[in-house]
Design an enzyme around this catalytic site. Structure first.
Site, PDB file in Angstrom:
ATOM      1  CG  MET A  26      -1.945  -1.020   1.307  1.00  0.00           C
ATOM      2  SD  MET A  26      -2.812  -0.940   2.887  1.00  0.00           S
ATOM      3  CE  MET A  26      -1.601  -1.705   3.974  1.00  0.00           C
ATOM      4  CB  THR A  27       0.986   4.182  -2.269  1.00  0.00           C
ATOM      5  OG1 THR A  27       1.418   3.414  -3.379  1.00  0.00           O
ATOM      6  CG2 THR A  27       1.655   5.537  -2.297  1.00  0.00           C
ATOM      7  CD  GLN A 102       3.925  -3.513  -5.272  1.00  0.00           C
ATOM      8  OE1 GLN A 102       3.763  -2.337  -4.985  1.00  0.00           O
ATOM      9  NE2 GLN A 102       2.912  -4.322  -5.556  1.00  0.00           N
ATOM     10  CG  HIS A 177       3.294  -2.761  -8.589  1.00  0.00           C
ATOM     11  ND1 HIS A 177       2.123  -3.355  -9.004  1.00  0.00           N
ATOM     12  CD2 HIS A 177       2.924  -1.620  -7.941  1.00  0.00           C
ATOM     13  CE1 HIS A 177       1.094  -2.615  -8.602  1.00  0.00           C
ATOM     14  NE2 HIS A 177       1.556  -1.552  -7.957  1.00  0.00           N
ATOM     15  CG  ASN A 180      -2.955  -2.015  -9.147  1.00  0.00           C
ATOM     16  OD1 ASN A 180      -3.565  -3.003  -9.540  1.00  0.00           O
ATOM     17  ND2 ASN A 180      -2.793  -1.763  -7.864  1.00  0.00           N
ATOM     18  CE1 TYR A 182       0.750   3.432 -10.806  1.00  0.00           C
ATOM     19  CE2 TYR A 182       0.520   1.406  -9.565  1.00  0.00           C
ATOM     20  CZ  TYR A 182       0.284   2.751  -9.697  1.00  0.00           C
ATOM     21  OH  TYR A 182      -0.418   3.434  -8.718  1.00  0.00           O
ATOM     22  NE  ARG A 229      -1.539  -6.445  -6.043  1.00  0.00           N
ATOM     23  CZ  ARG A 229      -2.033  -5.487  -5.280  1.00  0.00           C
ATOM     24  NH1 ARG A 229      -1.294  -4.436  -4.978  1.00  0.00           N
ATOM     25  NH2 ARG A 229      -3.251  -5.567  -4.785  1.00  0.00           N
ATOM     26  N   GLY A 302     -10.729  -6.521  -1.351  1.00  0.00           N
ATOM     27  CA  GLY A 302     -11.913  -6.359  -0.517  1.00  0.00           C
ATOM     28  C   GLY A 302     -12.276  -7.549   0.342  1.00  0.00           C
ATOM     29  N   GLY A 323      -5.441  -5.041   2.479  1.00  0.00           N
ATOM     30  CA  GLY A 323      -4.904  -3.692   2.415  1.00  0.00           C
ATOM     31  C   GLY A 323      -5.423  -2.819   3.525  1.00  0.00           C
TER      32      GLY A 323
END
Length: 365
Positions: A26-27, A102, A177, A180, A182, A229, A302, A323
């Site tokens: 998590m950023t 990561q 990573h 998402n 990126y 990921r 989630g 998360g």
């Protein structure tokens, strides 16, 4: 109580964890210093507080200055950063924890403000039409620079060096990573990669950059200590748009990883938003990809204790990453074990500097 699937130890190959509860990357934007290094008395405490997780995966850490796309995120490409991360790994290992870092390159999800006015790098010169969180607040993304072969070769080397630095810093492994929206994800998707060379066009070509990075990284750290990921059904977020070839591309990647590599794990995300109206999207990611992958499969998206236990019991995943629950519940494993209530997180302090909303969440009384 010990029968809960999430709390059972996990052993597969060389990968041994004391439980199946993973702290997701998590950023948190807490590296508010010029060196972009983890801060003593902050990062080390944060990760140590959560060391009862079977595995911790750190926040994304940029592999070079070119890889930066958010303020106050730590890197893993300088000696100072390595020294900062050493304090973190030592703190986690003191509590018998296991921690991977990561490795991150945001590609076009950045802004010239981070690069002395230069354009961010991407497979193709296509604006993601998103926002970048700069030192001056959110700004619109721009048309990036399409990477040359030299840019690609240098970036591959950056990932290899970052992995080498991760070993020096005492990490138990690394996660690439490739998710998402990126850089790797930008190469995977035909909507963001319109190259006509060997890195574009066919599914194999769009996956080539990822596998070239993986092949270099495994020269400095064993495959059994590398995770990757992916977020196959990401759509309408982080500049990503799916098309008919998106899921087949991830199927190709995951089958190739299954047949030709021996990774620590693959880390998949369930859709971040509703994709039920997209005919070529997959709504149940773990269920879809499990038959294609015989190695360790981690799922994210989630989950709570009940759904986490269920997905493991069903056989669709081996590990579950959490998360937001880990933001406010440093003792998440103990809370699962004892069926204690969960503490609420404060979204206003997710990305703010300092201790508040970071290391001041308490363990269950």
């Amino acid at each position: 109580m010990s029968e809960k699937a999430l709390l059972k130890p996990y052993n597969k190959g060389n990968f041994t964890l004391r439980n199946r509860v993973v702290m997701a990357p998590m950023t948190r934007s807490r590296a508010a210093n010029e060196a972009k290094k983890p801060e003593e008395g902050l990062h080390d405490i944060y990760y140590q507080q959560r060391a009862s997780a079977g595995l911790i995966i750190t926040e994304g850490s940029q592999v070079s200055e070119e890889a930066v796309g958010y303020i106050n995120t730590p890197g893993i490409h300088t000696e100072e950063q390595v020294e900062g991360w050493k304090q973190v790994t030592e703190a986690v290992h003191e509590k018998n924890g296991t921690i991977f870092i990561q490795l991150w390159h945001v590609g076009r999800m950045s802004h010239p403000d981070f690069h002395d006015g230069d354009l961010p790098l991407a497979p193709s010169a296509i604006n993601p039409e998103a926002k970048s969180y700069t030192p001056e607040g959110f700004k619109d993304t721009v048309i990036p620079k399409a990477m040359t072969k030299e840019d690609i070769a240098r970036t591959i080397e950056d990932f290899k060096n970052a992995a080498q630095n991760a070993v020096k810093a005492g990490f138990d492994g690394v996660e690439i990573h490739s998710s998402n929206g990126y850089l790797f994800h930008q190469f995977f998707n035909a909507t963001s990669n319109t190259r006509t060379d060997e890195y574009g066009g066919s599914i194999e070509n769009r996956a080539r950059f990822f596998f070239e990075v993986l092949d270099e990284v495994k020269k400095v750290i064993p495959e059994s200590k590398i995770g990757a990921r992916f977020n196959p059904s990401l759509n309408g977020m982080f500049g990503m748009t799916m098309d008919e070839e998106t899921i087949p591309t991830f199927e190709y990647i995951i089958k190739k990883l299954d047949h030709e590599y021996d990774l620590a794990y693959i880390h998949l995300s369930e859709p971040f938003n509703d994709v039920s109206d997209i005919p070529f999207a997959v709504e149940n990611i773990a269920e879809h990809f499990r038959p294609m992958y015989n190695g360790t499969l981690m799922i994210n998206g989630g989950f709570d204790q009940e759904s986490g236990n269920k997905v493991i019991e069903s056989g669709n995943a081996d590990l579950v990453s959490f998360g937001k629950l880990y933001v406010s519940n440093p003792d998440l494993v103990e809370r699962f074990k004892n069926d204690w209530d969960m503490a609420d997180w404060d979204e206003d302090t997710f990305y703010t500097p300092g201790k508040e909303g970071y290391i001041d969440y308490e363990t269950h009384k």
